[in-house]
Design a protein around this motif. Structure first.
Motif, PDB file in Angstrom:
ATOM      1  N   GLU A 157       0.853  -1.314  -0.023  1.00  0.00           N
ATOM      2  CA  GLU A 157      -0.028  -0.006   0.048  1.00  0.00           C
ATOM      3  C   GLU A 157       1.003   1.155  -0.073  1.00  0.00           C
ATOM      4  O   GLU A 157       0.929   2.047   0.915  1.00  0.00           O
ATOM      5  CB  GLU A 157      -1.022  -0.150   1.104  1.00  0.00           C
ATOM      6  CG  GLU A 157      -1.878   0.970   1.184  1.00  0.00           C
ATOM      7  CD  GLU A 157      -2.796   0.766   2.575  1.00  0.00           C
ATOM      8  OE1 GLU A 157      -3.995   1.027   2.258  1.00  0.00           O
ATOM      9  OE2 GLU A 157      -2.134   0.625   3.531  1.00  0.00           O
ATOM     10  N   GLY A 161      -2.409   4.253   1.106  1.00  0.00           N
ATOM     11  CA  GLY A 161      -3.958   4.234   0.490  1.00  0.00           C
ATOM     12  C   GLY A 161      -4.557   5.599  -0.038  1.00  0.00           C
ATOM     13  O   GLY A 161      -5.537   5.679  -0.174  1.00  0.00           O
ATOM     14  N   HIS A 206      -5.324  -3.435  -2.530  1.00  0.00           N
ATOM     15  CA  HIS A 206      -5.770  -3.328  -1.049  1.00  0.00           C
ATOM     16  C   HIS A 206      -6.188  -4.760  -0.407  1.00  0.00           C
ATOM     17  O   HIS A 206      -5.346  -5.665  -0.605  1.00  0.00           O
ATOM     18  CB  HIS A 206      -6.608  -2.108  -0.873  1.00  0.00           C
ATOM     19  CG  HIS A 206      -6.659  -1.786   0.416  1.00  0.00           C
ATOM     20  ND1 HIS A 206      -7.742  -1.412   1.180  1.00  0.00           N
ATOM     21  CD2 HIS A 206      -5.535  -1.211   1.318  1.00  0.00           C
ATOM     22  CE1 HIS A 206      -7.462  -0.888   2.529  1.00  0.00           C
ATOM     23  NE2 HIS A 206      -6.175  -0.824   2.280  1.00  0.00           N
ATOM     24  N   ASN A 207      -7.447  -4.791  -0.196  1.00  0.00           N
ATOM     25  CA  ASN A 207      -7.829  -5.962   0.433  1.00  0.00           C
ATOM     26  C   ASN A 207      -8.330  -6.856  -0.446  1.00  0.00           C
ATOM     27  O   ASN A 207      -9.233  -6.672  -1.228  1.00  0.00           O
ATOM     28  CB  ASN A 207      -8.818  -5.763   1.768  1.00  0.00           C
ATOM     29  CG  ASN A 207      -8.286  -5.220   2.950  1.00  0.00           C
ATOM     30  OD1 ASN A 207      -7.263  -5.378   3.245  1.00  0.00           O
ATOM     31  ND2 ASN A 207      -8.925  -4.213   3.755  1.00  0.00           N
ATOM     32  N   TYR A 224      -9.440   0.685  -3.696  1.00  0.00           N
ATOM     33  CA  TYR A 224      -9.658   2.148  -3.577  1.00  0.00           C
ATOM     34  C   TYR A 224     -10.554   2.454  -4.575  1.00  0.00           C
ATOM     35  O   TYR A 224     -11.469   1.875  -5.037  1.00  0.00           O
ATOM     36  CB  TYR A 224      -8.656   2.814  -3.071  1.00  0.00           C
ATOM     37  CG  TYR A 224      -8.142   2.615  -1.733  1.00  0.00           C
ATOM     38  CD1 TYR A 224      -8.808   3.270  -0.743  1.00  0.00           C
ATOM     39  CD2 TYR A 224      -6.829   1.896  -1.780  1.00  0.00           C
ATOM     40  CE1 TYR A 224      -8.030   3.030   0.739  1.00  0.00           C
ATOM     41  CE2 TYR A 224      -6.250   1.740  -0.560  1.00  0.00           C
ATOM     42  CZ  TYR A 224      -6.965   2.328   0.870  1.00  0.00           C
ATOM     43  OH  TYR A 224      -6.418   2.095   1.940  1.00  0.00           O
ATOM     44  N   ASP A 264     -13.094   1.764  -2.736  1.00  0.00           N
ATOM     45  CA  ASP A 264     -13.201   0.180  -2.142  1.00  0.00           C
ATOM     46  C   ASP A 264     -11.995  -0.062  -1.096  1.00  0.00           C
ATOM     47  O   ASP A 264     -10.953  -0.292  -1.443  1.00  0.00           O
ATOM     48  CB  ASP A 264     -13.208  -0.483  -3.071  1.00  0.00           C
ATOM     49  CG  ASP A 264     -14.358  -0.442  -4.207  1.00  0.00           C
ATOM     50  OD1 ASP A 264     -15.062   0.185  -3.732  1.00  0.00           O
ATOM     51  OD2 ASP A 264     -14.579  -1.489  -5.059  1.00  0.00           O
ATOM     52  N   TRP A 265     -12.757   0.192   0.357  1.00  0.00           N
ATOM     53  CA  TRP A 265     -11.598  -0.407   1.263  1.00  0.00           C
ATOM     54  C   TRP A 265     -11.238  -1.699   1.209  1.00  0.00           C
ATOM     55  O   TRP A 265     -10.149  -2.300   1.433  1.00  0.00           O
ATOM     56  CB  TRP A 265     -12.252   0.020   2.570  1.00  0.00           C
ATOM     57  CG  TRP A 265     -11.378  -0.327   3.828  1.00  0.00           C
ATOM     58  CD1 TRP A 265     -11.306  -1.223   4.706  1.00  0.00           C
ATOM     59  CD2 TRP A 265     -10.299   0.540   4.210  1.00  0.00           C
ATOM     60  NE1 TRP A 265     -10.570  -1.214   5.596  1.00  0.00           N
ATOM     61  CE2 TRP A 265      -9.723  -0.162   5.369  1.00  0.00           C
ATOM     62  CE3 TRP A 265      -9.634   1.485   3.694  1.00  0.00           C
ATOM     63  CZ2 TRP A 265      -8.513   0.160   6.121  1.00  0.00           C
ATOM     64  CZ3 TRP A 265      -8.375   2.014   4.471  1.00  0.00           C
ATOM     65  CH2 TRP A 265      -8.036   1.346   5.752  1.00  0.00           C
ATOM     66  N   SER A 266     -12.327  -2.543   1.155  1.00  0.00           N
ATOM     67  CA  SER A 266     -12.176  -3.935   0.988  1.00  0.00           C
ATOM     68  C   SER A 266     -13.286  -4.467   0.021  1.00  0.00           C
ATOM     69  O   SER A 266     -14.475  -4.100   0.011  1.00  0.00           O
ATOM     70  CB  SER A 266     -12.059  -4.751   2.450  1.00  0.00           C
ATOM     71  OG  SER A 266     -13.688  -4.500   2.907  1.00  0.00           O
ATOM     72  N   SER A 277     -16.959  -2.919   0.926  1.00  0.00           N
ATOM     73  CA  SER A 277     -16.879  -1.915   1.922  1.00  0.00           C
ATOM     74  C   SER A 277     -16.254  -0.691   1.354  1.00  0.00           C
ATOM     75  O   SER A 277     -15.030  -0.460   1.054  1.00  0.00           O
ATOM     76  CB  SER A 277     -16.077  -2.417   3.142  1.00  0.00           C
ATOM     77  OG  SER A 277     -16.075  -1.392   4.117  1.00  0.00           O
ATOM     78  N   ASP A 278     -17.246   0.003   0.845  1.00  0.00           N
ATOM     79  CA  ASP A 278     -16.550   1.587   0.104  1.00  0.00           C
ATOM     80  C   ASP A 278     -16.664   2.626   1.283  1.00  0.00           C
ATOM     81  O   ASP A 278     -17.793   2.840   1.885  1.00  0.00           O
ATOM     82  CB  ASP A 278     -17.727   1.773  -0.850  1.00  0.00           C
ATOM     83  CG  ASP A 278     -17.272   3.027  -1.729  1.00  0.00           C
ATOM     84  OD1 ASP A 278     -17.272   4.174  -1.349  1.00  0.00           O
ATOM     85  OD2 ASP A 278     -16.671   2.588  -2.959  1.00  0.00           O
ATOM     86  N   ILE A 279     -15.503   3.435   1.162  1.00  0.00           N
ATOM     87  CA  ILE A 279     -15.283   4.487   2.120  1.00  0.00           C
ATOM     88  C   ILE A 279     -16.489   5.576   2.171  1.00  0.00           C
ATOM     89  O   ILE A 279     -16.807   6.024   3.181  1.00  0.00           O
ATOM     90  CB  ILE A 279     -14.126   5.195   1.907  1.00  0.00           C
ATOM     91  CG1 ILE A 279     -12.811   4.109   2.225  1.00  0.00           C
ATOM     92  CG2 ILE A 279     -13.847   6.334   2.795  1.00  0.00           C
ATOM     93  CD1 ILE A 279     -11.560   4.678   1.837  1.00  0.00           C
TER      94      ILE A 279
END
Length: 285
Positions: A157, A161, A206-207, A224, A264-266, A277-279
């Protein structure tokens, strides 16, 4: 609907992510607690064992009495006699059981792998260090095993990020996802982020996780503002993105010329669906 806290367990290194490892043979759950950053207590750096926090903490939770949860040990990312300055923090630790019995930590310059197999001198509560691979990264972030343990995926990352690291002009290293031999850590494949993003979109690999399918090796990642990526790594010399969902760049309401953090965090596959899971947008399925 009404959870109740039954125990608190202090850890020397704090916690950023946790990996839950079932140990039914000993009627317990083990928690591998990852501190993420290069946490240091005291001076001079990098501190003494285990206060340098370059590894992960382990907590034991009895299944028949979770209130008796307790601190078990600190696991450094190297041999017990390795100098702390040569060790690496763990952001994320991936565990695979069954016939493989290995753990892999993503942190710093690359992944660290342990054996949990008694045949190698390891165990679930006392992993045996196997190797660390220096891939030249600065912020190791994600480790994931293929469903058979043959391949270890390592992601990092750059910029934490919050930067636009998926531009066509971004360095190759910063856009690269690594695929390693699960037994010896040799690099067996790499994948360059396939869709260049703008200078206003924060983005890194990322995840991610791996789909358990007999169709080969399929991974799902959230990156992201480049959105969802589904990639096939069955042929490690020709890894391909087979599906994606890439939303439009976010607009900073105060300064349209500035980057607006989000994305998109994950993104994980589970039981036939992709959970994202979107920020800024929340949960998307």
């Amino acid at each position: 609907t009404d959870p109740e806290v039954v125990a608190f367990v202090d850890t020397p290194c704090g916690s950023h992510t946790e990996t839950l490892v079932p140990d039914p043979a000993n009627n317990r759950l083990l928690v591998y607690s990852n501190p993420s950053a290069n946490t240091t207590f005291g001076s001079p750096e990098p501190g003494s064992e285990p206060i340098h926090c370059r590894g992960f903490d382990m907590i034991e939770v009895p299944l028949d009495d979770p209130s008796a949860a307790s601190y078990l040990r600190f696991v450094p990312t190297g041999h017990p006699d390795t100098p702390p300055e040569q060790l690496h923090p763990c952001h994320d630790t991936a565990v695979i059981l069954g016939d493989v019995m290995k753990a892999a930590c993503a942190g710093g310059s690359g992944p660290t792998v342990w054996s949990l197999d008694p045949a190698d001198g390891g165990s679930l509560d006392n992993p045996m260090f196997m190797f660390h691979r220096d891939l030249g990264t600065s912020i190791g972030h994600t480790a994931a095993w293929s469903w058979d343990g043959e391949v270890l995926i390592f992601g990092h990352e750059p910029g934490g990020g919050g930067q636009a690291q998926c531009q066509a002009t971004s360095s190759v290293l910063n856009r690269t996802l690594f695929f390693l031999d699960g037994e010896n850590g040799n690099t067996v494949g790499t994948f360059l982020h396939p869709r260049p993003q703008t200078n206003l979109e924060n983005c890194t690999w990322h995840n991610l996780n791996v789909v358990p399918t007999n169709m080969g090796y399929i991974g799902v990642a959230g990156n992201y503002q480049s959105g969802i990526s589904v990639f096939n790594f069955t042929n490690l010399s020709n890894i391909k993105e087979i599906a994606y969902a890439d939303p439009a760049p976010l607009v900073n309401p105060n300064n349209p010329a500035a980057l607006e953090l989000g994305g998109d965090w994950s993104t994980y596959w589970y039981n036939g669906l992709i959970y994202e899971s979107d920020i800024t947008r929340g949960l998307i399925i």
